[in-house]
Scaffold this motif. Structure first.
Motif, PDB file in Angstrom:
ATOM      1  N   ALA A 131       0.833  -1.199   0.000  1.00  0.00           N
ATOM      2  CA  ALA A 131       0.000   0.000   0.000  1.00  0.00           C
ATOM      3  C   ALA A 131       0.867   1.249   0.000  1.00  0.00           C
ATOM      4  O   ALA A 131       1.819   1.357   0.759  1.00  0.00           O
ATOM      5  CB  ALA A 131      -0.922  -0.004   1.213  1.00  0.00           C
ATOM      6  N   GLY A 132       0.573   2.183  -0.888  1.00  0.00           N
ATOM      7  CA  GLY A 132       1.290   3.441  -0.973  1.00  0.00           C
ATOM      8  C   GLY A 132       2.613   3.351  -1.716  1.00  0.00           C
ATOM      9  O   GLY A 132       3.325   4.319  -1.819  1.00  0.00           O
ATOM     10  N   SER A 133       2.937   2.189  -2.215  1.00  0.00           N
ATOM     11  CA  SER A 133       4.203   1.996  -2.913  1.00  0.00           C
ATOM     12  C   SER A 133       3.978   1.948  -4.411  1.00  0.00           C
ATOM     13  O   SER A 133       2.966   1.449  -4.875  1.00  0.00           O
ATOM     14  CB  SER A 133       4.846   0.683  -2.455  1.00  0.00           C
ATOM     15  N   ALA A 134       4.949   2.457  -5.157  1.00  0.00           N
ATOM     16  CA  ALA A 134       4.873   2.395  -6.613  1.00  0.00           C
ATOM     17  C   ALA A 134       5.455   1.081  -7.113  1.00  0.00           C
ATOM     18  O   ALA A 134       5.318   0.748  -8.272  1.00  0.00           O
ATOM     19  CB  ALA A 134       5.646   3.557  -7.222  1.00  0.00           C
ATOM     20  N   GLN A 135       6.097   0.328  -6.219  1.00  0.00           N
ATOM     21  CA  GLN A 135       6.784  -0.887  -6.625  1.00  0.00           C
ATOM     22  C   GLN A 135       5.951  -2.111  -6.285  1.00  0.00           C
ATOM     23  O   GLN A 135       5.371  -2.208  -5.216  1.00  0.00           O
ATOM     24  CB  GLN A 135       8.133  -0.969  -5.939  1.00  0.00           C
ATOM     25  N   ASP A 181      -0.920  11.839 -20.573  1.00  0.00           N
ATOM     26  CA  ASP A 181      -0.277  11.252 -19.397  1.00  0.00           C
ATOM     27  C   ASP A 181       1.118  10.761 -19.750  1.00  0.00           C
ATOM     28  O   ASP A 181       1.358  10.257 -20.851  1.00  0.00           O
ATOM     29  CB  ASP A 181      -1.097  10.077 -18.839  1.00  0.00           C
ATOM     30  N   GLU A 182       2.032  10.900 -18.794  1.00  0.00           N
ATOM     31  CA  GLU A 182       3.408  10.409 -18.941  1.00  0.00           C
ATOM     32  C   GLU A 182       3.555   9.129 -18.126  1.00  0.00           C
ATOM     33  O   GLU A 182       3.312   9.120 -16.922  1.00  0.00           O
ATOM     34  CB  GLU A 182       4.403  11.455 -18.448  1.00  0.00           C
ATOM     35  N   LEU A 183       3.948   8.054 -18.783  1.00  0.00           N
ATOM     36  CA  LEU A 183       4.105   6.749 -18.154  1.00  0.00           C
ATOM     37  C   LEU A 183       5.589   6.415 -18.052  1.00  0.00           C
ATOM     38  O   LEU A 183       6.337   6.582 -19.018  1.00  0.00           O
ATOM     39  CB  LEU A 183       3.384   5.688 -18.989  1.00  0.00           C
ATOM     40  N   SER A 184       6.018   5.947 -16.882  1.00  0.00           N
ATOM     41  CA  SER A 184       7.401   5.533 -16.667  1.00  0.00           C
ATOM     42  C   SER A 184       7.383   4.172 -15.984  1.00  0.00           C
ATOM     43  O   SER A 184       6.716   3.991 -14.959  1.00  0.00           O
ATOM     44  CB  SER A 184       8.119   6.557 -15.784  1.00  0.00           C
ATOM     45  N   GLU A 205      10.932  -6.925  -9.449  1.00  0.00           N
ATOM     46  CA  GLU A 205      10.188  -5.761  -8.947  1.00  0.00           C
ATOM     47  C   GLU A 205       9.851  -4.902 -10.151  1.00  0.00           C
ATOM     48  O   GLU A 205      10.649  -4.774 -11.074  1.00  0.00           O
ATOM     49  CB  GLU A 205      11.039  -4.934  -7.965  1.00  0.00           C
ATOM     50  N   ILE A 206       8.656  -4.316 -10.139  1.00  0.00           N
ATOM     51  CA  ILE A 206       8.274  -3.400 -11.214  1.00  0.00           C
ATOM     52  C   ILE A 206       7.690  -2.139 -10.596  1.00  0.00           C
ATOM     53  O   ILE A 206       6.936  -2.203  -9.621  1.00  0.00           O
ATOM     54  CB  ILE A 206       7.295  -4.063 -12.214  1.00  0.00           C
ATOM     55  N   GLU A 207       8.091  -1.000 -11.143  1.00  0.00           N
ATOM     56  CA  GLU A 207       7.580   0.293 -10.698  1.00  0.00           C
ATOM     57  C   GLU A 207       6.885   0.940 -11.882  1.00  0.00           C
ATOM     58  O   GLU A 207       7.473   1.072 -12.963  1.00  0.00           O
ATOM     59  CB  GLU A 207       8.711   1.177 -10.209  1.00  0.00           C
ATOM     60  N   ILE A 208       5.631   1.337 -11.681  1.00  0.00           N
ATOM     61  CA  ILE A 208       4.843   1.975 -12.738  1.00  0.00           C
ATOM     62  C   ILE A 208       4.388   3.333 -12.207  1.00  0.00           C
ATOM     63  O   ILE A 208       3.655   3.417 -11.217  1.00  0.00           O
ATOM     64  CB  ILE A 208       3.646   1.104 -13.148  1.00  0.00           C
ATOM     65  N   LEU A 209       4.855   4.389 -12.878  1.00  0.00           N
ATOM     66  CA  LEU A 209       4.506   5.755 -12.491  1.00  0.00           C
ATOM     67  C   LEU A 209       3.729   6.425 -13.612  1.00  0.00           C
ATOM     68  O   LEU A 209       4.058   6.245 -14.786  1.00  0.00           O
ATOM     69  CB  LEU A 209       5.773   6.572 -12.205  1.00  0.00           C
ATOM     70  N   VAL A 210       2.718   7.186 -13.241  1.00  0.00           N
ATOM     71  CA  VAL A 210       1.957   7.991 -14.187  1.00  0.00           C
ATOM     72  C   VAL A 210       2.068   9.438 -13.727  1.00  0.00           C
ATOM     73  O   VAL A 210       1.731   9.763 -12.594  1.00  0.00           O
ATOM     74  CB  VAL A 210       0.479   7.542 -14.254  1.00  0.00           C
ATOM     75  N   GLY A 267       4.669  10.922 -12.842  1.00  0.00           N
ATOM     76  CA  GLY A 267       5.590  10.988 -11.724  1.00  0.00           C
ATOM     77  C   GLY A 267       5.055  10.438 -10.419  1.00  0.00           C
ATOM     78  O   GLY A 267       5.766  10.426  -9.408  1.00  0.00           O
ATOM     79  N   GLU A 268       3.828   9.977 -10.407  1.00  0.00           N
ATOM     80  CA  GLU A 268       3.207   9.456  -9.179  1.00  0.00           C
ATOM     81  C   GLU A 268       2.923   7.967  -9.342  1.00  0.00           C
ATOM     82  O   GLU A 268       2.658   7.504 -10.458  1.00  0.00           O
ATOM     83  CB  GLU A 268       1.875  10.192  -8.902  1.00  0.00           C
TER      84      GLU A 268
END
Length: 127
Positions: free
Chosen positions: A16-20, A49-52, A116-121, A123-124
Protein backbone atom coordinates in the motif's frame (compact mmCIF):
# COMPACT_ATOMS: atom_id res chain seq x y z
CA UNK A 1 -8.67 9.18 -13.60
CA UNK A 2 -5.55 7.05 -14.02
CA UNK A 3 -5.58 3.55 -12.55
CA UNK A 4 -3.41 0.47 -12.67
CA UNK A 5 -5.22 -2.84 -12.80
CA UNK A 6 -3.27 -6.09 -12.43
CA UNK A 7 -4.19 -8.62 -15.11
CA UNK A 8 -2.77 -11.49 -13.10
CA UNK A 9 -3.63 -12.00 -9.44
CA UNK A 10 -0.02 -13.00 -8.77
CA UNK A 11 1.07 -9.59 -10.03
CA UNK A 12 -1.36 -7.77 -7.74
CA UNK A 13 0.77 -8.02 -4.61
CA UNK A 14 1.68 -4.36 -4.12
CA UNK A 15 2.56 -2.69 -0.86
CA UNK A 16 0.00 0.00 0.00
CA UNK A 17 1.29 3.44 -0.97
CA UNK A 18 4.20 2.00 -2.91
CA UNK A 19 4.87 2.40 -6.61
CA UNK A 20 6.78 -0.89 -6.63
CA UNK A 21 5.16 -4.29 -7.07
CA UNK A 22 6.77 -7.69 -6.63
CA UNK A 23 6.17 -10.41 -9.18
CA UNK A 24 7.52 -13.73 -10.32
CA UNK A 25 7.98 -15.01 -13.85
CA UNK A 26 7.19 -18.72 -13.71
CA UNK A 27 6.61 -21.58 -16.12
CA UNK A 28 2.92 -21.43 -15.12
CA UNK A 29 2.50 -17.87 -16.47
CA UNK A 30 0.81 -17.36 -19.85
CA UNK A 31 3.09 -17.27 -22.88
CA UNK A 32 3.96 -14.07 -24.70
CA UNK A 33 6.34 -13.66 -27.65
CA UNK A 34 8.31 -16.79 -28.58
CA UNK A 35 6.72 -18.74 -25.75
CA UNK A 36 8.22 -16.60 -22.97
CA UNK A 37 6.17 -16.55 -19.75
CA UNK A 38 5.06 -13.09 -18.66
CA UNK A 39 3.05 -11.01 -16.21
CA UNK A 40 0.85 -8.22 -17.53
CA UNK A 41 -0.43 -4.99 -15.95
CA UNK A 42 -3.23 -2.85 -17.34
CA UNK A 43 -2.74 0.90 -16.95
CA UNK A 44 -5.57 3.31 -17.75
CA UNK A 45 -4.15 6.54 -19.20
CA UNK A 46 -5.62 9.83 -20.33
CA UNK A 47 -4.27 11.62 -23.40
CA UNK A 48 -1.10 13.46 -22.39
CA UNK A 49 -0.28 11.25 -19.40
CA UNK A 50 3.41 10.41 -18.94
CA UNK A 51 4.10 6.75 -18.15
CA UNK A 52 7.40 5.53 -16.67
CA UNK A 53 8.11 1.84 -16.05
CA UNK A 54 11.14 0.22 -14.42
CA UNK A 55 11.61 -3.54 -13.97
CA UNK A 56 14.51 -4.90 -11.90
CA UNK A 57 15.65 -8.41 -11.00
CA UNK A 58 18.73 -10.24 -9.81
CA UNK A 59 17.18 -13.57 -10.94
CA UNK A 60 16.35 -12.93 -14.62
CA UNK A 61 17.43 -10.77 -17.55
CA UNK A 62 14.45 -8.38 -17.54
CA UNK A 63 12.48 -7.30 -20.63
CA UNK A 64 9.53 -4.90 -20.89
CA UNK A 65 6.91 -4.38 -23.60
CA UNK A 66 4.18 -1.74 -23.83
CA UNK A 67 1.04 -2.59 -25.76
CA UNK A 68 -1.44 0.01 -27.06
CA UNK A 69 -5.17 -0.06 -26.28
CA UNK A 70 -5.61 -1.86 -29.64
CA UNK A 71 -3.02 -4.50 -28.66
CA UNK A 72 -0.17 -3.24 -30.86
CA UNK A 73 3.41 -3.32 -29.53
CA UNK A 74 4.37 0.34 -29.12
CA UNK A 75 7.51 0.04 -27.00
CA UNK A 76 10.04 -2.38 -25.57
CA UNK A 77 13.29 -2.34 -23.61
CA UNK A 78 15.85 -4.93 -22.63
CA UNK A 79 18.42 -2.92 -20.67
CA UNK A 80 18.15 0.65 -19.33
CA UNK A 81 21.84 0.94 -20.08
CA UNK A 82 23.81 -1.38 -22.34
CA UNK A 83 24.86 -4.51 -20.45
CA UNK A 84 22.68 -3.86 -17.36
CA UNK A 85 20.78 -7.15 -17.53
CA UNK A 86 19.06 -6.55 -14.19
CA UNK A 87 17.07 -3.45 -15.19
CA UNK A 88 14.68 -2.56 -18.03
CA UNK A 89 12.89 0.77 -18.39
CA UNK A 90 10.36 2.46 -20.65
CA UNK A 91 8.96 5.98 -20.85
CA UNK A 92 5.89 6.87 -22.87
CA UNK A 93 3.63 9.87 -23.49
CA UNK A 94 0.05 8.78 -24.17
CA UNK A 95 -1.33 10.24 -27.38
CA UNK A 96 -4.76 8.80 -26.71
CA UNK A 97 -6.79 7.77 -23.69
CA UNK A 98 -7.26 4.07 -23.08
CA UNK A 99 -6.07 0.96 -21.31
CA UNK A 100 -2.45 0.15 -22.08
CA UNK A 101 -0.79 -3.14 -21.17
CA UNK A 102 2.64 -3.35 -19.55
CA UNK A 103 4.23 -6.75 -20.16
CA UNK A 104 6.97 -7.91 -17.80
CA UNK A 105 8.99 -10.83 -19.18
CA UNK A 106 12.54 -12.06 -19.74
CA UNK A 107 15.08 -11.72 -22.51
CA UNK A 108 15.82 -15.44 -22.76
CA UNK A 109 13.34 -18.30 -23.07
CA UNK A 110 13.23 -20.52 -20.01
CA UNK A 111 14.21 -17.86 -17.48
CA UNK A 112 12.11 -17.76 -14.32
CA UNK A 113 12.42 -15.79 -11.10
CA UNK A 114 11.37 -12.86 -8.97
CA UNK A 115 11.34 -9.22 -10.05
CA UNK A 116 10.19 -5.76 -8.95
CA UNK A 117 8.27 -3.40 -11.21
CA UNK A 118 7.58 0.29 -10.70
CA UNK A 119 4.84 1.98 -12.74
CA UNK A 120 4.51 5.75 -12.49
CA UNK A 121 1.96 7.99 -14.19
CA UNK A 122 2.85 11.68 -14.29
CA UNK A 123 5.59 10.99 -11.72
CA UNK A 124 3.21 9.46 -9.18
CA UNK A 125 2.58 5.80 -8.32
CA UNK A 126 -0.25 4.44 -10.43
CA UNK A 127 -3.13 3.72 -8.02
Amino acid sequence: MTRILPLLLVAALATAGSAQTSGTISDDDPEFINGKPHDAYAVVLESGDELSITMTSTAVDTYLYLMSPSGRNIGYNDDCTQGDFEKSCLSFSAGQAGTYEVVATTYENGETGAYEIEILVNGEPAP
